[in-house]
Design a protein around this motif. Sequence first.
Motif, PDB file in Angstrom:
ATOM      1  N   VAL A 193      34.634  40.849  35.404  1.00  0.00           N
ATOM      2  CA  VAL A 193      34.734  40.016  34.198  1.00  0.00           C
ATOM      3  C   VAL A 193      35.836  40.532  33.269  1.00  0.00           C
ATOM      4  CG1 VAL A 193      33.530  39.303  32.083  1.00  0.00           C
ATOM      5  CG2 VAL A 193      32.358  39.171  34.288  1.00  0.00           C
ATOM      6  N   GLU A 194      35.859  41.839  33.033  1.00  0.00           N
ATOM      7  CA  GLU A 194      36.889  42.420  32.153  1.00  0.00           C
ATOM      8  C   GLU A 194      38.283  42.139  32.688  1.00  0.00           C
ATOM      9  OE1 GLU A 194      36.245  46.660  31.532  1.00  0.00           O
ATOM     10  OE2 GLU A 194      34.202  46.209  30.862  1.00  0.00           O
ATOM     11  N   THR A 195      38.478  42.350  33.991  1.00  0.00           N
ATOM     12  CA  THR A 195      39.789  42.146  34.603  1.00  0.00           C
ATOM     13  C   THR A 195      40.206  40.686  34.493  1.00  0.00           C
ATOM     14  OG1 THR A 195      39.359  43.960  36.149  1.00  0.00           O
ATOM     15  CG2 THR A 195      41.149  42.468  36.707  1.00  0.00           C
ATOM     16  N   ALA A 196      39.302  39.777  34.834  1.00  0.00           N
ATOM     17  CA  ALA A 196      39.610  38.341  34.789  1.00  0.00           C
ATOM     18  C   ALA A 196      39.987  37.908  33.374  1.00  0.00           C
ATOM     19  CB  ALA A 196      38.429  37.527  35.296  1.00  0.00           C
ATOM     20  N   ASP A 197      39.217  38.362  32.396  1.00  0.00           N
ATOM     21  CA  ASP A 197      39.440  37.939  31.015  1.00  0.00           C
ATOM     22  C   ASP A 197      40.644  38.642  30.385  1.00  0.00           C
ATOM     23  OD1 ASP A 197      37.372  36.157  31.157  1.00  0.00           O
ATOM     24  OD2 ASP A 197      35.950  37.379  30.032  1.00  0.00           O
ATOM     25  N   ASP A 198      40.709  39.968  30.518  1.00  0.00           N
ATOM     26  CA  ASP A 198      41.778  40.726  29.862  1.00  0.00           C
ATOM     27  C   ASP A 198      43.149  40.399  30.419  1.00  0.00           C
ATOM     28  OD1 ASP A 198      39.724  41.844  28.489  1.00  0.00           O
ATOM     29  OD2 ASP A 198      39.900  43.856  29.361  1.00  0.00           O
ATOM     30  N   GLU A 199      43.207  40.098  31.714  1.00  0.00           N
ATOM     31  CA  GLU A 199      44.514  39.874  32.336  1.00  0.00           C
ATOM     32  C   GLU A 199      44.809  38.391  32.539  1.00  0.00           C
ATOM     33  OE1 GLU A 199      45.357  42.603  35.482  1.00  0.00           O
ATOM     34  OE2 GLU A 199      44.255  44.212  34.487  1.00  0.00           O
ATOM     35  N   GLY A 200      43.960  37.539  31.994  1.00  0.00           N
ATOM     36  CA  GLY A 200      44.235  36.100  31.975  1.00  0.00           C
ATOM     37  C   GLY A 200      44.334  35.413  33.324  1.00  0.00           C
ATOM     38  N   TYR A 201      43.410  35.698  34.224  1.00  0.00           N
ATOM     39  CA  TYR A 201      43.417  35.000  35.515  1.00  0.00           C
ATOM     40  C   TYR A 201      42.981  33.559  35.324  1.00  0.00           C
ATOM     41  CZ  TYR A 201      44.598  39.161  38.039  1.00  0.00           C
ATOM     42  OH  TYR A 201      45.281  40.252  38.511  1.00  0.00           O
ATOM     43  N   ASP A 202      43.504  32.661  36.182  1.00  0.00           N
ATOM     44  CA  ASP A 202      43.192  31.228  36.097  1.00  0.00           C
ATOM     45  C   ASP A 202      41.958  30.860  36.905  1.00  0.00           C
ATOM     46  OD1 ASP A 202      45.619  30.673  34.600  1.00  0.00           O
ATOM     47  OD2 ASP A 202      46.673  31.058  36.490  1.00  0.00           O
ATOM     48  N   LEU A 203      41.614  31.718  37.875  1.00  0.00           N
ATOM     49  CA  LEU A 203      40.510  31.408  38.786  1.00  0.00           C
ATOM     50  C   LEU A 203      40.007  32.704  39.401  1.00  0.00           C
ATOM     51  CD1 LEU A 203      38.896  29.222  40.481  1.00  0.00           C
ATOM     52  CD2 LEU A 203      40.774  29.330  42.129  1.00  0.00           C
ATOM     53  N   VAL A 204      38.680  32.783  39.570  1.00  0.00           N
ATOM     54  CA  VAL A 204      38.074  33.883  40.326  1.00  0.00           C
ATOM     55  C   VAL A 204      37.458  33.257  41.573  1.00  0.00           C
ATOM     56  CG1 VAL A 204      36.286  35.669  40.378  1.00  0.00           C
ATOM     57  CG2 VAL A 204      37.559  35.257  38.260  1.00  0.00           C
ATOM     58  N   VAL A 205      37.788  33.797  42.752  1.00  0.00           N
ATOM     59  CA  VAL A 205      37.191  33.324  44.002  1.00  0.00           C
ATOM     60  C   VAL A 205      36.441  34.502  44.599  1.00  0.00           C
ATOM     61  CG1 VAL A 205      37.607  32.360  46.302  1.00  0.00           C
ATOM     62  CG2 VAL A 205      39.088  31.695  44.388  1.00  0.00           C
ATOM     63  N   MET A 206      35.127  34.349  44.756  1.00  0.00           N
ATOM     64  CA  MET A 206      34.338  35.477  45.246  1.00  0.00           C
ATOM     65  C   MET A 206      33.230  35.045  46.183  1.00  0.00           C
ATOM     66  SD  MET A 206      32.382  36.419  41.675  1.00  0.00           S
ATOM     67  CE  MET A 206      31.673  37.924  42.334  1.00  0.00           C
ATOM     68  N   GLY A 207      32.749  35.987  46.968  1.00  0.00           N
ATOM     69  CA  GLY A 207      31.650  35.724  47.884  1.00  0.00           C
ATOM     70  C   GLY A 207      30.350  35.554  47.126  1.00  0.00           C
ATOM     71  N   SER A 208      29.424  34.800  47.719  1.00  0.00           N
ATOM     72  CA  SER A 208      28.144  34.564  47.053  1.00  0.00           C
ATOM     73  C   SER A 208      27.291  35.823  47.059  1.00  0.00           C
ATOM     74  CB  SER A 208      27.390  33.427  47.734  1.00  0.00           C
ATOM     75  OG  SER A 208      27.237  33.707  49.109  1.00  0.00           O
ATOM     76  N   ARG A 209      27.413  36.608  48.115  1.00  0.00           N
ATOM     77  CA  ARG A 209      26.656  37.862  48.206  1.00  0.00           C
ATOM     78  C   ARG A 209      27.564  38.930  48.749  1.00  0.00           C
ATOM     79  NH1 ARG A 209      21.619  35.266  49.440  1.00  0.00           N
ATOM     80  NH2 ARG A 209      22.012  35.064  51.643  1.00  0.00           N
ATOM     81  N   GLY A 210      27.467  40.110  48.179  1.00  0.00           N
ATOM     82  CA  GLY A 210      28.286  41.209  48.665  1.00  0.00           C
ATOM     83  C   GLY A 210      27.464  42.186  49.466  1.00  0.00           C
ATOM     84  N   LEU A 211      27.931  43.415  49.481  1.00  0.00           N
ATOM     85  CA  LEU A 211      27.266  44.452  50.259  1.00  0.00           C
ATOM     86  C   LEU A 211      26.229  45.217  49.444  1.00  0.00           C
ATOM     87  CD1 LEU A 211      30.393  45.860  52.116  1.00  0.00           C
ATOM     88  CD2 LEU A 211      28.582  44.443  53.062  1.00  0.00           C
ATOM     89  N   GLY A 212      25.930  44.734  48.229  1.00  0.00           N
ATOM     90  CA  GLY A 212      24.946  45.415  47.386  1.00  0.00           C
ATOM     91  C   GLY A 212      23.619  45.556  48.110  1.00  0.00           C
ATOM     92  N   ARG A 213      22.854  46.584  47.760  1.00  0.00           N
ATOM     93  CA  ARG A 213      21.582  46.838  48.431  1.00  0.00           C
ATOM     94  C   ARG A 213      20.584  45.701  48.195  1.00  0.00           C
ATOM     95  NH1 ARG A 213      23.574  51.475  48.022  1.00  0.00           N
ATOM     96  NH2 ARG A 213      23.057  52.979  46.450  1.00  0.00           N
TER      97      ARG A 213
END
Length: 148
Positions: A103-123
């Motif tokens: 969130v910080e990176t997307a907002d602070d650096e002004g990205y236009d879009l975030v594309v991410m997986g629905s689930r990661g490798l979290g436990r």
Amino acid sequence: MMDFKDSEIKRILVPYDGSEQAQQAVRQAAHIARLQGAVLMLLSVVDLNAEVAAFERVSMGGYVPAELKEGAYKELAKILREVPEDIRVNSMVEIGSPAEVIVETADDEGYDLVVMGSRGLGRLQGFLMGSVSQYVLQHVHCPVMVVR
């Protein structure tokens, strides 16, 4: 009349953790980047809490070993080789809570879009969606595309 210039996608942030969904997200983001002439930024976040036991953190005295970042850079190097050469792509590794760093990176650096997986490798797997993608959806200020 609407001004579509405001909705141009020039910079896409892709959080990457090596999971199948994250690989799928990179493929989708690369496709969008090609269509839009956008630049991709692959972001890997090393979660210290997951990587290092509490007593080790204390003995490190706040020092973060390069090896932790090194593993993330190796993961990124693998997927970077799969991104077609005509797509501009950069990568970075940060340390912290994945959801907050994204969130910080997307907002602070002004990205236009975030594309991410629905689930990661979290436990802990969320019922429908991982807790990281859930948090990003609720807190980030740009559009988010969640890939299954």
